[in-house]
Write an enzyme that holds these catalytic residues in place. Structure first.
Site, PDB file in Angstrom:
ATOM      1  CG  HIS A 165       0.385   6.189  -0.804  1.00 47.79           C
ATOM      2  ND1 HIS A 165      -0.688   6.622  -1.549  1.00 47.79           N
ATOM      3  CD2 HIS A 165      -0.139   5.614   0.317  1.00 47.79           C
ATOM      4  CE1 HIS A 165      -1.813   6.322  -0.916  1.00 47.79           C
ATOM      5  NE2 HIS A 165      -1.507   5.708   0.218  1.00 47.79           N
ATOM      6  CG  HIS A 200      -1.823   1.181   1.320  1.00 46.29           C
ATOM      7  ND1 HIS A 200      -3.100   1.179   0.815  1.00 46.29           N
ATOM      8  CD2 HIS A 200      -1.634   2.423   1.843  1.00 46.29           C
ATOM      9  CE1 HIS A 200      -3.659   2.352   1.024  1.00 46.29           C
ATOM     10  NE2 HIS A 200      -2.785   3.134   1.655  1.00 46.29           N
ATOM     11  CD  GLU A 201       1.672   3.730   3.676  1.00 46.52           C
ATOM     12  OE1 GLU A 201       2.010   4.770   3.089  1.00 46.52           O
ATOM     13  OE2 GLU A 201       0.606   3.643   4.314  1.00 46.52           O
TER      14      GLU A 201
END
Length: 361
Positions: A31, A27-28
């Site tokens: 980003h 997920h990170e």
């Protein structure tokens, strides 16, 4: 024997940490990758929360591992405050910022798809082929017979065994206005599609609504790469739909906050999956964990897209408002809304964790 059990529990805890770590990392990383691609400076990329237990600096970014294996962050320059630097998050275009924010959930869906493909490759898939139809049951009266295969109910796809189970739980007492099913001619192999209306009847014995069918649950190995990709995608679709349906149950009152599971509950689920799998084989345990990974990754993707401030979905809403207004929101007001929302989410998380401890400890 107790030592073996303790060893199994330790294995489950380590597996849970790896599962959390993988899902948050992806997920990170979504980003992080899109921030770098759009020329945004990343101050820190971390896995976990709380104090750092290990970190190193490379270029402008500090990479950290923190003590609590729950959550993570990708801190970008100018993300929470005004900054005149051209590499600041706030100084990038709205499409660039939206791409960075949306990348986290999108990467979770990609991870779920990759793991779904691996899961289907290992274990195959189960269809909605009908094994038995009870005589004079609602399904029998509607013309459904053994050997037919369900495909849709009220417009929703039910091509996997679990699709039908999920639909039956969520819509147990509803009239099935359009039940679409296929019947294959044993002589010619020709497939005919039928549509019928079925009204479930309440069974006092089982305490739920039934239509009088049982599915074969037969497992089918994939026969081609295209079939592998197709059913891998269907795994993700199923888990996304289950998450959305569960949220719908919360909003309509069919489920309550006490039914939510937090980190403790998820660890217990992983432990149960590992133990159940190991009672059969190591391969079965791996498949159980993979199935949970697909669910959790898809779940995190959906939950982060909910339009609540402090979540990715809320941040996307602020960017849409900025695009419509032609100017950014007041940073102080946006920050206050995000702060209040974050405190509310943290309070909810603490409540859920407390409930988990009461239930499982």
């Amino acid at each position: 024997m107790n030592i073996l059990k303790a060893g199994d529990r330790l294995t489950s805890i380590l597996v849970a940490i790896l599962v959390f770590g993988l899902i948050v990392l992806i997920h990170e990383f979504g980003h992080f990758l899109l921030a770098k691609k759009n020329g945004i400076a990343v101050v820190e990329f971390s896995i976990g929360m709380g104090p750092r237990i290990w970190s190193f600096q490379k270029g402008e970014t500090r990479y950290s591992l923190k003590i609590l294996p729950l959550g993570g962050s990708c801190m970008m320059l100018g993300e929470l405050e005004d900054n005149s630097d051209e590499r600041s998050f706030q100084n990038k275009s709205i499409p660039a910022r939206m791409a960075v924010i949306a990348a986290g959930p999108v990467f979770n869906f990609i991870l779920a798809f990759v793991l779904g493909v691996i899961l289907v490759g290992m274990g195959g898939y189960t269809t909605t082929a009908i094994r038995d139809v009870t005589l004079d049951s609602p399904a029998y009266e509607a013309g459904i017979r053994p050997g037919d295969t369900l495909t849709k109910i009220n417009g929703e796809n039910v091509r996997l065994y679990r699709d039908y189970v999920l639909y039956s739980v969520i819509h147990s007492d509803q009239i099935m206005d359009q039940v679409e099913y296929e019947r294959t001619d044993p002589q010619t192999g020709e497939i005919t599609v039928y549509t019928s209306q079925v009204t479930p009847e309440y069974s006092e014995e089982q305490g739920r609504y039934l239509i009088g069918i049982s599915l074969s649950g037969e497992n089918h190995p994939v026969s081609s790469v295209l079939e592998l990709l197709k059913y891998g995608f269907m795994e993700v679709e199923y888990n996304i739909r289950m998450t959305i349906e569960s949220l719908g149950m919360l909003l309509t009152g069919k489920a309550g906050v006490d039914d939510l599971s937090g980190p403790v509950g998820i660890v217990v689920m992983i432990d149960d999956s590992v133990q159940a799998g190991l009672s059969v084989s190591v391969g079965a345990a791996v498949m159980n964990v993979l199935s949970l990974c697909v669910l959790l990754s898809a779940n995190l993707g959906v939950m982060n897209l909910i339009p609540i401030p402090a979540l990715d979905g809320g941040r996307l809403v602020f960017l849409i408002i900025e695009a419509l207004r032609g100017k950014p929101m007041d940073p102080e007001k946006e920050g206050m809304v995000n702060f209040v929302s974050m405190m509310a989410l943290m309070a909810l998380m603490l409540y859920v964790v407390f409930n988990d401890i009461q239930r499982f400890m």
